[in-house]
Motif scaffolding. Structure first.
Motif, PDB file in Angstrom:
ATOM      1  N   PHE A   4       0.992  -1.313   0.099  1.00 43.65           N
ATOM      2  CA  PHE A   4      -0.009   0.035   0.110  1.00 43.65           C
ATOM      3  C   PHE A   4       0.933   1.151   0.022  1.00 43.65           C
ATOM      4  CE2 PHE A   4      -3.754   2.430   0.958  1.00 43.65           C
ATOM      5  CZ  PHE A   4      -3.371   3.541   1.657  1.00 43.65           C
ATOM      6  N   ARG A   5       0.838   2.130  -1.004  1.00 47.10           N
ATOM      7  CA  ARG A   5       1.568   3.321  -1.167  1.00 47.10           C
ATOM      8  C   ARG A   5       0.457   4.560  -1.122  1.00 47.10           C
ATOM      9  NH1 ARG A   5       7.257   2.427  -1.097  1.00 47.10           N
ATOM     10  NH2 ARG A   5       7.527   0.437  -2.260  1.00 47.10           N
ATOM     11  N   SER A   6       0.852   5.267  -0.144  1.00 52.70           N
ATOM     12  CA  SER A   6       0.335   6.643  -0.038  1.00 52.70           C
ATOM     13  C   SER A   6       1.362   7.757  -0.499  1.00 52.70           C
ATOM     14  CB  SER A   6      -0.032   7.071   1.333  1.00 52.70           C
ATOM     15  OG  SER A   6       1.198   7.220   2.193  1.00 52.70           O
ATOM     16  N   PRO A   7       0.699   9.069  -0.870  1.00 50.56           N
ATOM     17  CA  PRO A   7       1.561   9.894  -1.370  1.00 50.56           C
ATOM     18  C   PRO A   7       2.905  10.099  -0.429  1.00 50.56           C
ATOM     19  CG  PRO A   7      -0.803  10.760  -1.472  1.00 50.56           C
ATOM     20  CD  PRO A   7      -0.646   9.149  -0.834  1.00 50.56           C
ATOM     21  N   MET A   8       2.724   9.851   0.670  1.00 50.44           N
ATOM     22  CA  MET A   8       3.909  10.210   1.754  1.00 50.44           C
ATOM     23  C   MET A   8       5.013   8.836   1.867  1.00 50.44           C
ATOM     24  SD  MET A   8       1.311  11.606   4.960  1.00 50.44           S
ATOM     25  CE  MET A   8       2.289  10.817   6.060  1.00 50.44           C
ATOM     26  N   GLY A   9       4.498   7.650   0.941  1.00 46.03           N
ATOM     27  CA  GLY A   9       5.162   6.500   1.223  1.00 46.03           C
ATOM     28  C   GLY A   9       4.486   5.688   1.770  1.00 46.03           C
ATOM     29  N   SER A  10       5.184   4.250   2.324  1.00 45.24           N
ATOM     30  CA  SER A  10       4.517   3.275   2.789  1.00 45.24           C
ATOM     31  C   SER A  10       4.908   3.513   4.419  1.00 45.24           C
ATOM     32  CB  SER A  10       5.494   1.827   2.510  1.00 45.24           C
ATOM     33  OG  SER A  10       6.637   1.747   2.866  1.00 45.24           O
ATOM     34  N   PHE A  11       3.910   2.910   5.064  1.00 49.75           N
ATOM     35  CA  PHE A  11       3.876   2.955   6.529  1.00 49.75           C
ATOM     36  C   PHE A  11       5.058   2.555   7.143  1.00 49.75           C
ATOM     37  CE2 PHE A  11       3.430   0.682  10.604  1.00 49.75           C
ATOM     38  CZ  PHE A  11       2.618   1.692  11.305  1.00 49.75           C
ATOM     39  N   GLY A  12       5.526   1.637   7.064  1.00 46.60           N
ATOM     40  CA  GLY A  12       6.758   0.871   7.482  1.00 46.60           C
ATOM     41  C   GLY A  12       8.056   1.908   7.258  1.00 46.60           C
ATOM     42  N   GLN A  45       9.360  -3.180   8.640  1.00 43.87           N
ATOM     43  CA  GLN A  45       9.436  -3.792   7.229  1.00 43.87           C
ATOM     44  C   GLN A  45       8.055  -4.268   6.714  1.00 43.87           C
ATOM     45  OE1 GLN A  45      12.174  -6.912   7.926  1.00 43.87           O
ATOM     46  NE2 GLN A  45      14.002  -5.696   7.928  1.00 43.87           N
ATOM     47  N   GLU A  46       7.204  -3.844   7.459  1.00 44.25           N
ATOM     48  CA  GLU A  46       5.684  -4.127   7.002  1.00 44.25           C
ATOM     49  C   GLU A  46       5.546  -5.820   6.916  1.00 44.25           C
ATOM     50  OE1 GLU A  46       4.066  -1.781   4.048  1.00 44.25           O
ATOM     51  OE2 GLU A  46       5.132  -0.084   4.414  1.00 44.25           O
ATOM     52  N   ARG A  47       6.054  -6.369   7.953  1.00 43.53           N
ATOM     53  CA  ARG A  47       5.932  -7.762   7.826  1.00 43.53           C
ATOM     54  C   ARG A  47       4.786  -7.943   8.953  1.00 43.53           C
ATOM     55  NH1 ARG A  47      11.907 -10.505   7.165  1.00 43.53           N
ATOM     56  NH2 ARG A  47      12.297  -9.820   5.127  1.00 43.53           N
ATOM     57  N   PHE A  48       3.740  -7.670   8.573  1.00 41.52           N
ATOM     58  CA  PHE A  48       2.741  -7.709   9.566  1.00 41.52           C
ATOM     59  C   PHE A  48       2.409  -9.110   9.920  1.00 41.52           C
ATOM     60  CE2 PHE A  48       1.450  -3.908   7.022  1.00 41.52           C
ATOM     61  CZ  PHE A  48       2.031  -2.922   7.982  1.00 41.52           C
ATOM     62  N   ARG A  49       2.795 -10.270   9.364  1.00 40.21           N
ATOM     63  CA  ARG A  49       2.349 -11.498   9.808  1.00 40.21           C
ATOM     64  C   ARG A  49       3.151 -11.928  10.981  1.00 40.21           C
ATOM     65  NH1 ARG A  49      -1.586 -13.372   6.840  1.00 40.21           N
ATOM     66  NH2 ARG A  49      -1.641 -12.912   4.662  1.00 40.21           N
ATOM     67  N   LEU A  50       4.302 -11.226  11.125  1.00 38.28           N
ATOM     68  CA  LEU A  50       5.153 -11.594  12.231  1.00 38.28           C
ATOM     69  C   LEU A  50       4.710 -10.882  13.757  1.00 38.28           C
ATOM     70  CD1 LEU A  50       8.540 -11.217  10.371  1.00 38.28           C
ATOM     71  CD2 LEU A  50       7.362 -13.461  10.928  1.00 38.28           C
ATOM     72  N   LEU A  51       3.771  -9.985  13.506  1.00 39.39           N
ATOM     73  CA  LEU A  51       3.442  -9.342  14.730  1.00 39.39           C
ATOM     74  C   LEU A  51       2.133 -10.206  15.465  1.00 39.39           C
ATOM     75  CD1 LEU A  51       2.922  -5.674  13.235  1.00 39.39           C
ATOM     76  CD2 LEU A  51       4.708  -6.526  14.742  1.00 39.39           C
ATOM     77  N   PRO A  52       1.961 -10.002  16.612  1.00 37.39           N
ATOM     78  CA  PRO A  52       1.180 -10.963  17.317  1.00 37.39           C
ATOM     79  C   PRO A  52      -0.319 -10.781  16.786  1.00 37.39           C
ATOM     80  CG  PRO A  52       1.986  -9.271  18.767  1.00 37.39           C
ATOM     81  CD  PRO A  52       2.626  -9.029  17.552  1.00 37.39           C
ATOM     82  N   GLY A  53      -0.626  -9.626  16.289  1.00 37.16           N
ATOM     83  CA  GLY A  53      -2.126  -9.720  15.619  1.00 37.16           C
ATOM     84  C   GLY A  53      -2.975  -8.883  16.724  1.00 37.16           C
ATOM     85  N   GLY A  54      -4.298  -8.180  15.870  1.00 35.23           N
ATOM     86  CA  GLY A  54      -5.180  -7.932  16.903  1.00 35.23           C
ATOM     87  C   GLY A  54      -4.851  -6.745  17.386  1.00 35.23           C
ATOM     88  N   ILE A  55      -5.447  -6.538  18.760  1.00 32.83           N
ATOM     89  CA  ILE A  55      -5.023  -5.255  19.627  1.00 32.83           C
ATOM     90  C   ILE A  55      -3.770  -5.307  19.931  1.00 32.83           C
ATOM     91  CG2 ILE A  55      -5.617  -6.571  21.825  1.00 32.83           C
ATOM     92  CD1 ILE A  55      -7.308  -3.880  22.412  1.00 32.83           C
ATOM     93  N   LEU A  56      -2.996  -6.383  20.041  1.00 33.83           N
ATOM     94  CA  LEU A  56      -1.758  -6.384  20.572  1.00 33.83           C
ATOM     95  C   LEU A  56      -0.932  -5.958  19.407  1.00 33.83           C
ATOM     96  CD1 LEU A  56      -1.275  -9.994  21.851  1.00 33.83           C
ATOM     97  CD2 LEU A  56      -1.594  -7.973  23.059  1.00 33.83           C
ATOM     98  N   SER A  57      -1.050  -5.977  17.978  1.00 35.93           N
ATOM     99  CA  SER A  57      -0.241  -5.380  17.178  1.00 35.93           C
ATOM    100  C   SER A  57      -0.664  -3.599  17.255  1.00 35.93           C
ATOM    101  CB  SER A  57      -0.680  -5.658  15.575  1.00 35.93           C
ATOM    102  OG  SER A  57      -0.311  -7.068  15.672  1.00 35.93           O
ATOM    103  N   LYS A  58      -1.858  -3.516  17.408  1.00 38.34           N
ATOM    104  CA  LYS A  58      -2.231  -1.937  17.555  1.00 38.34           C
ATOM    105  C   LYS A  58      -1.414  -1.249  18.800  1.00 38.34           C
ATOM    106  CE  LYS A  58      -6.947  -2.804  16.046  1.00 38.34           C
ATOM    107  NZ  LYS A  58      -8.195  -2.705  16.265  1.00 38.34           N
ATOM    108  N   GLY A  59      -1.437  -1.975  19.804  1.00 37.27           N
ATOM    109  CA  GLY A  59      -0.586  -1.660  20.921  1.00 37.27           C
ATOM    110  C   GLY A  59       0.948  -1.401  20.750  1.00 37.27           C
ATOM    111  N   ILE A  60       1.222  -2.243  19.907  1.00 41.23           N
ATOM    112  CA  ILE A  60       2.854  -2.143  19.532  1.00 41.23           C
ATOM    113  C   ILE A  60       3.012  -0.894  18.633  1.00 41.23           C
ATOM    114  CG2 ILE A  60       4.633  -3.114  17.887  1.00 41.23           C
ATOM    115  CD1 ILE A  60       3.742  -5.747  18.883  1.00 41.23           C
ATOM    116  N   VAL A  61       2.086  -0.543  17.878  1.00 43.89           N
ATOM    117  CA  VAL A  61       2.088   0.811  16.929  1.00 43.89           C
ATOM    118  C   VAL A  61       1.812   2.022  17.931  1.00 43.89           C
ATOM    119  CG1 VAL A  61       0.913   2.030  15.191  1.00 43.89           C
ATOM    120  CG2 VAL A  61       1.135  -0.336  14.787  1.00 43.89           C
ATOM    121  N   ARG A  62       1.001   1.836  18.805  1.00 43.77           N
ATOM    122  CA  ARG A  62       0.758   3.097  19.899  1.00 43.77           C
ATOM    123  C   ARG A  62       2.183   3.120  20.727  1.00 43.77           C
ATOM    124  NH1 ARG A  62      -4.500   0.605  20.602  1.00 43.77           N
ATOM    125  NH2 ARG A  62      -5.796   1.905  19.409  1.00 43.77           N
TER     126      ARG A  62
END
Length: 179
Positions: A4-12, A45-62
């Motif tokens: 996913f590319r936004s005008p600003m670049g990728s998330f990671g 690196q946007e390897r989201f499958r390596l994150l724990p998932g769900g609310i835990l991933s959101k907590g990591i981002v926060r």
């Protein structure tokens, strides 16, 4: 892999640039947030499958955004957009929801089992209290009227009480061991 590319670049990529612009090392973020470095690297690196998932991933981002002084809400929304673009979000949310409902169900079952045990213990204690009160009432009136000693010889009473006491102790120990 299509990203996913936004005008600003990728998330990671944007997250990594923000970290480098502030001169913060991954080790520092990991030390402050107690988030594993492998999860932080997977996020960059946007390897989201390596994150724990769900609310835990959101907590990591926060936690990551907070450690850098970034807007947590904005970065969480960007994370959700980037992860849904890879198809990861809907699958993880389903798994997380199923996991959370199973945990809730297990807690309810455990609580109900404890409540049932406590009710039985209460009923047994009430029965013992009523039995003791009845015995003491009969004994009091028997001693007062003078027929108690003729009714029950003391050596038989003491051996019977010892046997009853040991049985009651064994029953109580058995019930308490199951709690």
């Amino acid at each position: 892999m299509i990203r996913f590319r936004s005008p600003m670049g990728s998330f990671g990529e944007d997250l990594r640039k923000e970290r480098l612009a502030r001169g913060v090392a991954l080790e520092d973020i990991s030390a402050v947030t107690k988030i594993s470095q492998r999860h932080l690297i997977a996020l960059e690196q946007e390897r989201f499958r390596l994150l724990p998932g769900g609310i835990l991933s959101k907590g990591i981002v926060r936690g990551y955004a907070n450690a850098l002084g970034l807007d947590q809400q904005d970065w969480t929304q960007r994370f959700l957009q980037a992860s849904s673009a890879t198809g990861q979000a809907s699958e993880d949310d389903r798994n997380w929801t199923e996991f959370a409902s199973n945990v809730g169900r297990a807690r309810l079952m455990r609580r109900e089992a404890v409540e049932v045990r406590l009710r039985w213990i209460g009923a047994i204690l009430l029965l013992l209290a009523v039995s003791a009160a009845a015995f003491l009432s009969v004994r009091y009136y028997g001693v007062r009227e003078g027929w108690w000693h003729t009714l029950l010889p003391m050596h038989q009473v003491s051996s019977g009480l010892n046997g009853a006491w040991s049985s009651a102790r064994g029953l109580i120990a058995h019930i308490l061991s199951r709690i």
